[in-house]
Design a protein around this motif. Structure first.
Motif, PDB file in Angstrom:
ATOM      1  N   ALA A 201       0.821  -1.208   0.000  1.00  0.00           N
ATOM      2  CA  ALA A 201       0.000   0.000   0.000  1.00  0.00           C
ATOM      3  C   ALA A 201       0.856   1.260   0.000  1.00  0.00           C
ATOM      4  N   THR A 202       1.924   1.272   0.796  1.00  0.00           N
ATOM      5  CA  THR A 202       2.754   2.476   0.879  1.00  0.00           C
ATOM      6  C   THR A 202       3.516   2.727  -0.418  1.00  0.00           C
ATOM      7  N   ILE A 203       4.087   1.688  -0.978  1.00  0.00           N
ATOM      8  CA  ILE A 203       4.823   1.867  -2.238  1.00  0.00           C
ATOM      9  C   ILE A 203       3.873   2.250  -3.367  1.00  0.00           C
ATOM     10  N   GLY A 204       2.721   1.588  -3.428  1.00  0.00           N
ATOM     11  CA  GLY A 204       1.757   1.923  -4.471  1.00  0.00           C
ATOM     12  C   GLY A 204       1.263   3.353  -4.367  1.00  0.00           C
ATOM     13  N   SER A 205       0.992   3.822  -3.146  1.00  0.00           N
ATOM     14  CA  SER A 205       0.510   5.194  -2.965  1.00  0.00           C
ATOM     15  C   SER A 205       1.594   6.210  -3.310  1.00  0.00           C
ATOM     16  N   GLY A 206       2.843   5.929  -2.920  1.00  0.00           N
ATOM     17  CA  GLY A 206       3.924   6.854  -3.237  1.00  0.00           C
ATOM     18  C   GLY A 206       4.176   6.975  -4.725  1.00  0.00           C
ATOM     19  N   LEU A 207       4.176   5.842  -5.421  1.00  0.00           N
ATOM     20  CA  LEU A 207       4.371   5.888  -6.873  1.00  0.00           C
ATOM     21  C   LEU A 207       3.184   6.536  -7.573  1.00  0.00           C
ATOM     22  N   ALA A 208       1.976   6.316  -7.047  1.00  0.00           N
ATOM     23  CA  ALA A 208       0.797   6.967  -7.625  1.00  0.00           C
ATOM     24  C   ALA A 208       0.899   8.481  -7.497  1.00  0.00           C
ATOM     25  N   LEU A 209       1.387   8.950  -6.348  1.00  0.00           N
ATOM     26  CA  LEU A 209       1.564  10.391  -6.163  1.00  0.00           C
ATOM     27  C   LEU A 209       2.593  10.943  -7.142  1.00  0.00           C
ATOM     28  N   ALA A 210       3.713  10.243  -7.296  1.00  0.00           N
ATOM     29  CA  ALA A 210       4.732  10.704  -8.244  1.00  0.00           C
ATOM     30  C   ALA A 210       4.177  10.766  -9.659  1.00  0.00           C
ATOM     31  N   LEU A 211       3.403   9.769 -10.051  1.00  0.00           N
ATOM     32  CA  LEU A 211       2.830   9.750 -11.396  1.00  0.00           C
ATOM     33  C   LEU A 211       1.846  10.894 -11.593  1.00  0.00           C
ATOM     34  N   ALA A 212       0.997  11.155 -10.596  1.00  0.00           N
ATOM     35  CA  ALA A 212       0.021  12.241 -10.712  1.00  0.00           C
ATOM     36  C   ALA A 212       0.709  13.598 -10.780  1.00  0.00           C
ATOM     37  N   VAL A 213       1.759  13.781  -9.992  1.00  0.00           N
ATOM     38  CA  VAL A 213       2.485  15.055 -10.022  1.00  0.00           C
ATOM     39  C   VAL A 213       3.204  15.223 -11.356  1.00  0.00           C
ATOM     40  N   GLY A 323      13.944  26.454  -5.559  1.00  0.00           N
ATOM     41  CA  GLY A 323      15.112  26.670  -6.393  1.00  0.00           C
ATOM     42  C   GLY A 323      16.279  27.283  -5.658  1.00  0.00           C
ATOM     43  N   ALA A 324      16.032  27.951  -4.520  1.00  0.00           N
ATOM     44  CA  ALA A 324      17.116  28.563  -3.757  1.00  0.00           C
ATOM     45  C   ALA A 324      17.797  27.590  -2.817  1.00  0.00           C
ATOM     46  N   ASN A 325      17.252  26.383  -2.685  1.00  0.00           N
ATOM     47  CA  ASN A 325      17.838  25.396  -1.783  1.00  0.00           C
ATOM     48  C   ASN A 325      18.668  24.404  -2.602  1.00  0.00           C
ATOM     49  N   ALA A 326      18.546  23.119  -2.333  1.00  0.00           N
ATOM     50  CA  ALA A 326      19.343  22.125  -3.057  1.00  0.00           C
ATOM     51  C   ALA A 326      19.033  22.128  -4.549  1.00  0.00           C
ATOM     52  N   ASN A 327      17.767  22.480  -4.901  1.00  0.00           N
ATOM     53  CA  ASN A 327      17.364  22.657  -6.297  1.00  0.00           C
ATOM     54  C   ASN A 327      17.662  21.430  -7.152  1.00  0.00           C
ATOM     55  N   PRO A 328      16.976  20.305  -6.890  1.00  0.00           N
ATOM     56  CA  PRO A 328      17.163  19.138  -7.763  1.00  0.00           C
ATOM     57  C   PRO A 328      16.600  19.409  -9.148  1.00  0.00           C
ATOM     58  N   ALA A 329      16.961  18.583 -10.092  1.00  0.00           N
ATOM     59  CA  ALA A 329      16.469  18.753 -11.453  1.00  0.00           C
ATOM     60  C   ALA A 329      14.948  18.700 -11.465  1.00  0.00           C
ATOM     61  N   THR A 330      14.349  19.488 -12.359  1.00  0.00           N
ATOM     62  CA  THR A 330      12.889  19.565 -12.411  1.00  0.00           C
ATOM     63  C   THR A 330      12.267  18.197 -12.651  1.00  0.00           C
ATOM     64  N   GLY A 331      12.898  17.379 -13.466  1.00  0.00           N
ATOM     65  CA  GLY A 331      12.349  16.065 -13.742  1.00  0.00           C
ATOM     66  C   GLY A 331      12.371  15.121 -12.560  1.00  0.00           C
ATOM     67  N   LEU A 332      13.193  15.425 -11.544  1.00  0.00           N
ATOM     68  CA  LEU A 332      13.276  14.571 -10.356  1.00  0.00           C
ATOM     69  C   LEU A 332      12.332  15.012  -9.248  1.00  0.00           C
ATOM     70  N   GLN A 333      11.813  16.221  -9.306  1.00  0.00           N
ATOM     71  CA  GLN A 333      11.003  16.734  -8.206  1.00  0.00           C
ATOM     72  C   GLN A 333       9.752  15.892  -7.939  1.00  0.00           C
ATOM     73  N   PRO A 334       8.946  15.527  -8.941  1.00  0.00           N
ATOM     74  CA  PRO A 334       7.783  14.675  -8.640  1.00  0.00           C
ATOM     75  C   PRO A 334       8.170  13.334  -8.031  1.00  0.00           C
ATOM     76  N   LEU A 335       9.270  12.750  -8.495  1.00  0.00           N
ATOM     77  CA  LEU A 335       9.708  11.472  -7.935  1.00  0.00           C
ATOM     78  C   LEU A 335      10.116  11.622  -6.475  1.00  0.00           C
ATOM     79  N   LEU A 336      10.807  12.712  -6.149  1.00  0.00           N
ATOM     80  CA  LEU A 336      11.211  12.940  -4.767  1.00  0.00           C
ATOM     81  C   LEU A 336      10.003  13.190  -3.869  1.00  0.00           C
ATOM     82  N   VAL A 337       8.988  13.856  -4.387  1.00  0.00           N
ATOM     83  CA  VAL A 337       7.754  14.046  -3.616  1.00  0.00           C
ATOM     84  C   VAL A 337       7.101  12.696  -3.336  1.00  0.00           C
ATOM     85  N   GLY A 338       7.048  11.829  -4.345  1.00  0.00           N
ATOM     86  CA  GLY A 338       6.477  10.503  -4.137  1.00  0.00           C
ATOM     87  C   GLY A 338       7.267   9.672  -3.148  1.00  0.00           C
ATOM     88  N   LEU A 339       8.594   9.752  -3.201  1.00  0.00           N
ATOM     89  CA  LEU A 339       9.421   9.014  -2.243  1.00  0.00           C
ATOM     90  C   LEU A 339       9.241   9.547  -0.825  1.00  0.00           C
TER      91      LEU A 339
END
Length: 457
Positions: A201-213, A323-339
């Protein structure tokens, strides 16, 4: 340009038009002006284009000659000539016309027609629309797809949030339904099955969030969470109108997602609760739609846990998108939110259900109570399962997390510089002979800059 008359013919027509000026008719003035513009345009063309025009005129003359041959053959078909000879001559004339047409296409470059019947341009050069070969099936020009873009910004973001929240909630509820079905269908009832279902459930919900974002990030910012929208409103990064539009779209998308999951899993839920729609207990199936706290947890513990996890989640969201902090690549931001969501779900799910998203709990809860047949047991007002706990907790927690990040991290980066701490800057101030006045000026400039950024957004 291929149909422009040659210079001698245009000059003769101009002379006739000049002669007609003596009549005083305004049409002659317009004709003279038009022809002068045409001649100036032809004279100013580069040499290669003038050569193309000459070749076009030659090809046109040959086409007219071939058409005249066809007309002559059509007239002679009624004479005494044999029909076989006439047919061969017609085939040869048609072949010549085809060759001339292909030569014209080669001279102008390959072209393709837009399959949109209302296209204003209709024909396009391959190189103009970046084609190297003829596409299969129907082809539409770029202008056709530009017309599909919704003009209103609010309508665009509302549609994106509705669709992305529908995707998120439908996938999260599907993960919960799979866990429920797997537990009941498993022959073993030990703790291993329970642990595996929680992990699923936790992995599925996290990946679902990353996909939606990922899906809505470029259109609406990928909120897909009413509490996230409130948190951004609290720090001035959204207008009130945008906030209301986001809220309506997110709850509607979540409600529709619950309906879709119920449609898919209704037969399997019937196999578990016998079609009676038992909410809780050994054969309860309401856990597919609502988040359930631990039976021993009190309402205060549930609220505190919801508040903490939502604040931590919002702090993580602000951190990975700043963007003023660690500023990861834009393509990684949704994945990091899901994780980040996966981490918090894995750590706190057994305590309070770890909603994080009020739309994920309240809209499916409302659907299950009103449309799925679970009734009032899903809407208790008191106790640890109170329906308002997973609704209020994420709102307050996300707003708190956003304010904490704004004050403790974002503002400090903007005031003191990205790589320096408070003590380092204070030491630099003393070494340079500058006092508190300079720091106050720096903070005033930062406030003005922040207001400008918020107004721009």
């Amino acid at each position: 340009s291929a149909t422009v008359a040659d210079r001698d013919g245009a000059t003769a027509l101009t002379s006739a038009a000049i002669g007609g000026l003596e009549t005083g008719s305004p049409e002659w003035h317009l004709l003279v002006t038009y022809l002068e513009d045409v001649l100036d345009c032809c004279e100013s063309l580069p040499g290669d284009l003038q050569a193309c025009l000459s070749q076009y005129r030659e090809l046109d003359a040959r086409c007219h000659a071939s058409v005249a041959d066809l007309e002559r053959l059509a007239a002679s078909s009624n004479s005494s000539e044999s029909s076989a000879a006439v047919g061969v001559s017609v085939q040869r004339a048609v072949a010549r016309l085809q060759e001339l047409g292909e030569e014209k296409m080669r001279l102008a470059g390959l072209m393709i027609a837009c399959d949109n019947a209302r296209c204003a341009i209709e024909w396009f050069h391959f190189r103009c629309v970046k084609l190297t070969s003829e596409p299969k099936g129907k082809w539409y020009c770029p202008d056709f797809f530009d017309r599909l873009r919704i003009g209103s910004r609010l309508c665009r973001v509302a549609l994106a949030e509705l669709a992305a929240t529908f995707l998120l909630v439908s996938l999260c509820l599907s993960a919960s339904a799979n866990c429920l079905v797997s537990r009941h269908s498993s022959s073993s009832s030990g703790g291993g099955a329970e642990d595996a279902s929680v992990l699923m459930a936790t992995i599925g919900s996290g990946l679902a969030l990353a996909l939606a974002v990922y899906a809505s990030f470029g259109v609406s910012g990928g909120h897909v969470n009413p509490a996230v929208s409130l948190a951004l409103l609290a720090v001035g990064r959204m207008t009130l109108l945008d906030f209301l539009v986001y809220q309506a779209a997110q709850y509607l998308g979540a409600f529709a997602g619950a309906g879709a999951v119920y449609t898919f899993y209704a037969p399997m839920l019937d196999a578990i609760d016998g079609g009676r729609r038992v909410a809780f207990g050994a054969n309860g199936t309401a856990g597919v739609f609502v988040t359930l706290p631990h039976p021993s947890a009190s309402l205060s513990i549930v609220l505190a846990n919801q508040l903490f996890t939502s604040a931590a989640f919002m702090l993580a969201v602000r951190a990975v998108t700043d963007g003023a902090n660690a500023n990861p690549a834009t393509g990684l931001q949704p994945l990091l939110v899901g994780l980040s969501a996966t981490c918090l779900l894995q750590c706190t799910l057994p305590v309070s259900g770890c909603t994080l998203n009020p739309a994920r709990d309240f809209a499916p809860r409302l659907f299950a109570s009103l449309a799925a047949g679970y009734g009032l047991p899903l809407l208790p007002a008191v106790g640890p399962r109170a329906f308002w706990a997973p609704l209020v907790g994420p709102y307050l927690g996300c707003a708190l997390g956003s304010l904490v990040y704004e004050l403790c991290f974002h503002r400090q980066l903007k005031v003191f510089g990205k790589s320096a701490g408070v003590n380092e800057v204070a030491d630099d101030e003393a070494a340079d002979g500058r006092g508190d006045g300079e720091l106050k000026k720096l903070m005033m400039v930062d406030r003005a800059t922040s207001k400008m950024q918020i107004s721009d957004e």
